[in-house]
Design a protein around this motif. Sequence first.
Motif, PDB file in Angstrom:
ATOM      1  N   PRO A  97      32.420  27.178   5.864  1.00  0.00           N
ATOM      2  CA  PRO A  97      32.079  26.941   7.270  1.00  0.00           C
ATOM      3  C   PRO A  97      32.478  25.531   7.716  1.00  0.00           C
ATOM      4  CG  PRO A  97      30.178  27.775   6.050  1.00  0.00           C
ATOM      5  CD  PRO A  97      31.252  27.508   5.053  1.00  0.00           C
ATOM      6  N   GLN A  98      32.630  25.366   9.018  1.00  0.00           N
ATOM      7  CA  GLN A  98      32.993  24.056   9.551  1.00  0.00           C
ATOM      8  C   GLN A  98      31.921  23.025   9.202  1.00  0.00           C
ATOM      9  OE1 GLN A  98      33.550  23.980  13.784  1.00  0.00           O
ATOM     10  NE2 GLN A  98      34.274  21.873  13.785  1.00  0.00           N
ATOM     11  N   PHE A  99      30.656  23.424   9.238  1.00  0.00           N
ATOM     12  CA  PHE A  99      29.550  22.555   8.846  1.00  0.00           C
ATOM     13  C   PHE A  99      28.722  23.287   7.789  1.00  0.00           C
ATOM     14  CE2 PHE A  99      30.535  21.234  13.233  1.00  0.00           C
ATOM     15  CZ  PHE A  99      30.933  19.938  12.948  1.00  0.00           C
ATOM     16  N   HIS A 100      28.992  22.982   6.537  1.00  0.00           N
ATOM     17  CA  HIS A 100      28.345  23.608   5.389  1.00  0.00           C
ATOM     18  C   HIS A 100      27.086  22.815   5.060  1.00  0.00           C
ATOM     19  CE1 HIS A 100      29.760  25.958   1.557  1.00  0.00           C
ATOM     20  NE2 HIS A 100      28.874  26.619   2.272  1.00  0.00           N
ATOM     21  N   ARG A 101      25.948  23.474   5.038  1.00  0.00           N
ATOM     22  CA  ARG A 101      24.673  22.764   4.852  1.00  0.00           C
ATOM     23  C   ARG A 101      24.091  22.971   3.453  1.00  0.00           C
ATOM     24  NH1 ARG A 101      24.054  21.375   9.977  1.00  0.00           N
ATOM     25  NH2 ARG A 101      24.548  22.829  11.635  1.00  0.00           N
ATOM     26  N   GLY A 102      23.272  22.002   3.069  1.00  0.00           N
ATOM     27  CA  GLY A 102      22.591  22.092   1.783  1.00  0.00           C
ATOM     28  C   GLY A 102      21.646  20.925   1.600  1.00  0.00           C
ATOM     29  N   THR A 103      21.006  20.881   0.442  1.00  0.00           N
ATOM     30  CA  THR A 103      20.139  19.760   0.097  1.00  0.00           C
ATOM     31  C   THR A 103      20.597  19.173  -1.229  1.00  0.00           C
ATOM     32  OG1 THR A 103      18.507  21.146  -1.037  1.00  0.00           O
ATOM     33  CG2 THR A 103      18.129  20.733   1.289  1.00  0.00           C
ATOM     34  N   VAL A 104      20.415  17.870  -1.349  1.00  0.00           N
ATOM     35  CA  VAL A 104      20.757  17.140  -2.571  1.00  0.00           C
ATOM     36  C   VAL A 104      19.494  16.454  -3.053  1.00  0.00           C
ATOM     37  CG1 VAL A 104      22.153  15.282  -3.544  1.00  0.00           C
ATOM     38  CG2 VAL A 104      23.104  16.718  -1.757  1.00  0.00           C
ATOM     39  N   THR A 105      19.208  16.599  -4.346  1.00  0.00           N
ATOM     40  CA  THR A 105      18.061  15.925  -4.946  1.00  0.00           C
ATOM     41  C   THR A 105      18.545  14.781  -5.813  1.00  0.00           C
ATOM     42  OG1 THR A 105      16.834  18.001  -4.955  1.00  0.00           O
ATOM     43  CG2 THR A 105      16.009  16.243  -6.381  1.00  0.00           C
ATOM     44  N   ILE A 106      18.070  13.585  -5.519  1.00  0.00           N
ATOM     45  CA  ILE A 106      18.405  12.376  -6.274  1.00  0.00           C
ATOM     46  C   ILE A 106      17.156  11.926  -7.016  1.00  0.00           C
ATOM     47  CG2 ILE A 106      19.103   9.942  -6.114  1.00  0.00           C
ATOM     48  CD1 ILE A 106      21.375  11.656  -5.292  1.00  0.00           C
ATOM     49  N   THR A 107      17.295  11.668  -8.304  1.00  0.00           N
ATOM     50  CA  THR A 107      16.192  11.163  -9.110  1.00  0.00           C
ATOM     51  C   THR A 107      16.307   9.642  -9.199  1.00  0.00           C
ATOM     52  OG1 THR A 107      16.210  13.179 -10.412  1.00  0.00           O
ATOM     53  CG2 THR A 107      15.050  11.289 -11.358  1.00  0.00           C
ATOM     54  N   VAL A 108      15.226   8.958  -8.861  1.00  0.00           N
ATOM     55  CA  VAL A 108      15.199   7.493  -8.927  1.00  0.00           C
ATOM     56  C   VAL A 108      14.451   7.092 -10.191  1.00  0.00           C
ATOM     57  CG1 VAL A 108      14.539   5.354  -7.768  1.00  0.00           C
ATOM     58  CG2 VAL A 108      15.139   7.380  -6.413  1.00  0.00           C
ATOM     59  N   GLN A 109      15.112   6.330 -11.046  1.00  0.00           N
ATOM     60  CA  GLN A 109      14.500   5.805 -12.265  1.00  0.00           C
ATOM     61  C   GLN A 109      14.148   4.332 -12.052  1.00  0.00           C
ATOM     62  OE1 GLN A 109      13.712   7.614 -14.919  1.00  0.00           O
ATOM     63  NE2 GLN A 109      14.598   9.441 -13.978  1.00  0.00           N
ATOM     64  N   LYS A 110      12.930   3.966 -12.382  1.00  0.00           N
ATOM     65  CA  LYS A 110      12.491   2.576 -12.210  1.00  0.00           C
ATOM     66  C   LYS A 110      13.270   1.672 -13.149  1.00  0.00           C
ATOM     67  CE  LYS A 110       8.448  -0.359 -12.215  1.00  0.00           C
ATOM     68  NZ  LYS A 110       7.003  -0.441 -12.389  1.00  0.00           N
ATOM     69  N   ALA A 111      13.721   0.560 -12.608  1.00  0.00           N
ATOM     70  CA  ALA A 111      14.429  -0.439 -13.420  1.00  0.00           C
ATOM     71  C   ALA A 111      13.445  -1.121 -14.367  1.00  0.00           C
ATOM     72  CB  ALA A 111      15.088  -1.467 -12.523  1.00  0.00           C
ATOM     73  N   ASP A 112      13.893  -1.383 -15.573  1.00  0.00           N
ATOM     74  CA  ASP A 112      13.013  -2.054 -16.560  1.00  0.00           C
ATOM     75  C   ASP A 112      12.927  -3.531 -16.339  1.00  0.00           C
ATOM     76  OD1 ASP A 112      12.489   0.329 -17.799  1.00  0.00           O
ATOM     77  OD2 ASP A 112      14.180   0.163 -19.151  1.00  0.00           O
TER      78      ASP A 112
END
Length: 112
Positions: A97-112
């Motif tokens: 489609p001209q505008f293909h939709r979805g969701t992206v999940t990003i995992t954030v890891q705490k910096a040490d």
Amino acid sequence: MKLLFTCLFCGLMSLSFGQLKGEIATDKRPLLQPFDFEIVGSKNAILVFNITVNEKGDVVTCELDKMATTGYSTPNMVKGKNKIKAELKFVADTMYPQFHRGTVTITVQKAD
């Protein structure tokens, strides 16, 4: 042996689409290059973004889904959004489609 190969292949395919959901994942639109769905941030969190991809494979919109996100932090959100807009590229094709939709999940890891 054939069963083992089939299970392994299915497992690997589910990993590549595990962080992508929606029409993009349903249509199995491939990524142009590998994408790391993790970032380092100020605290552990899960960021969920609603994205729209054009026919060229570029992410044209990227908005945070506050209801699905845990551990909201503005610096983490900006870092995740910038990563998606800069690095997440899909295969270009007019069959999508001209505008293909979805969701992206990003995992954030705490910096040490």
